[in-house]
Design a protein around this motif. Structure first.
Motif, short mmCIF file in Angstrom:
data_model
loop_
_atom_site.label_atom_id
_atom_site.label_comp_id
_atom_site.label_asym_id
_atom_site.label_seq_id
_atom_site.Cartn_x
_atom_site.Cartn_y
_atom_site.Cartn_z
N MET A 162 0.81 -1.22 0.00
CA MET A 162 0.00 0.00 0.00
C MET A 162 0.85 1.28 0.00
O MET A 162 0.31 2.37 -0.16
CB MET A 162 -0.94 0.00 1.21
N TYR A 163 2.14 1.13 0.17
CA TYR A 163 3.03 2.31 0.21
C TYR A 163 3.68 2.55 -1.15
O TYR A 163 3.97 1.60 -1.89
CB TYR A 163 4.11 2.11 1.29
N GLY A 169 12.97 1.19 -6.16
CA GLY A 169 12.14 0.05 -5.80
C GLY A 169 11.88 -0.09 -4.32
O GLY A 169 11.21 -1.03 -3.89
N GLY A 170 12.43 0.82 -3.52
CA GLY A 170 12.15 0.80 -2.09
C GLY A 170 10.80 1.40 -1.79
O GLY A 170 10.13 1.95 -2.67
N LYS A 171 10.37 1.30 -0.55
CA LYS A 171 9.06 1.81 -0.16
C LYS A 171 9.19 3.07 0.69
O LYS A 171 10.09 3.18 1.54
CB LYS A 171 8.30 0.74 0.63
#
Length: 237
Positions: A162-163, A169-171
């Motif tokens: 959801m983030y 490619g990190g959140k």
């Protein structure tokens, strides 16, 4: 706390169903929780719930039972001894009207001096922890009311999806969050809003680590289609 949940359940049961429950969290927009879904039969349940009901044994405690669909199935179809509890007074009234023999308006933390063979926490039952920091005391309490050879069956979801992602490619996780699965939740129904309350979505690896640290074996039973899963915890004897 306003019993939004219980009011909607009782309205549906008494033939006053005109609208659904609206939910929103600190990281998501308003969503609809159809009230009829809370009264679903076994055939309408997702596979994770069906599997959990198949695995129940002995005296079952349905924690956060809602309208009682799981407890009712276990009592009527599986012929198991079932106790159902919820902090919603309206939900428990509905459970009693539906014929659940032992339905109680109480908080799991208030339950003492009883033992069960299966503790059932469905529809993200682990969420009642509120915060990840509470998981140790929560698991220890559950252990205290388990019979020898007993089990905990719970489902939850890994909500990392959801983030937003960054370019690598990190959140993007807000800096003020202790754990990305800790949300503030709110419900509204027929123009009435609940106070916000904390709710925990715990990913399987984090649950497994907490379980092992608290003397449980943790088994991944089933994974769903929406980042959800069913786990079984059993105390190491």
């Amino acid at each position: 706390m306003k019993d939004i949940f219980g009011k909607a359940i009782l309205d549906y049961q008494q033939g006053n169903y005109t609208e659904d429950i609206l939910t929103e969290t600190s990281i998501s927009e308003e969503d609809v929780l159809p009230v009829p879904y809370l009264f679903r039969g076994y055939d309408q349940m997702p596979e994770i719930e069906q599997k959990a009901l198949e695995l129940c044994k002995g005296h079952v405690l349905d924690i956060g039972c809602g309208a009682g669909s799981h407890a009712l199935y276990l009592q009527e179809e599986r012929k198991l001894k079932v106790s159902a509890i919820d902090i919603s007074e309206g939900a428990i009234k509905a459970c009693k009207k539906r014929g659940i023999t032992d339905a109680r308006h109480t908080d799991i933390q208030q339950l003492q001096n009883e033992k069960f063979d299966t503790l059932l926490l469905l529809m993200n039952g682990a969420g009642m922890c509120g915060y990840l920091k509470n998981i140790t005391s929560f698991l220890q309490h559950l252990r205290s009311i388990l019979n020898k050879g007993g089990q905990i069956l719970l489902d939850s979801s890994d909500i990392i999806y959801m983030y937003d992602e960054d370019e690598e490619g990190g959140k993007w996780i807000p800096a003020d969050m202790e754990y990305y699965g800790e949300l503030e939740f709110r419900m509204s129904y027929k123009g009435e809003k609940s106070d916000p309350f904390p709710w925990l979505y715990i990913d399987y690896n984090t649950l497994q680590n907490a379980a092992v640290a608290n003397g449980f074996n943790c088994e991944l039973i089933l994974e769903g289609e929406h980042y959800d899963y069913l786990a079984r915890l059993q105390p190491v004897e």
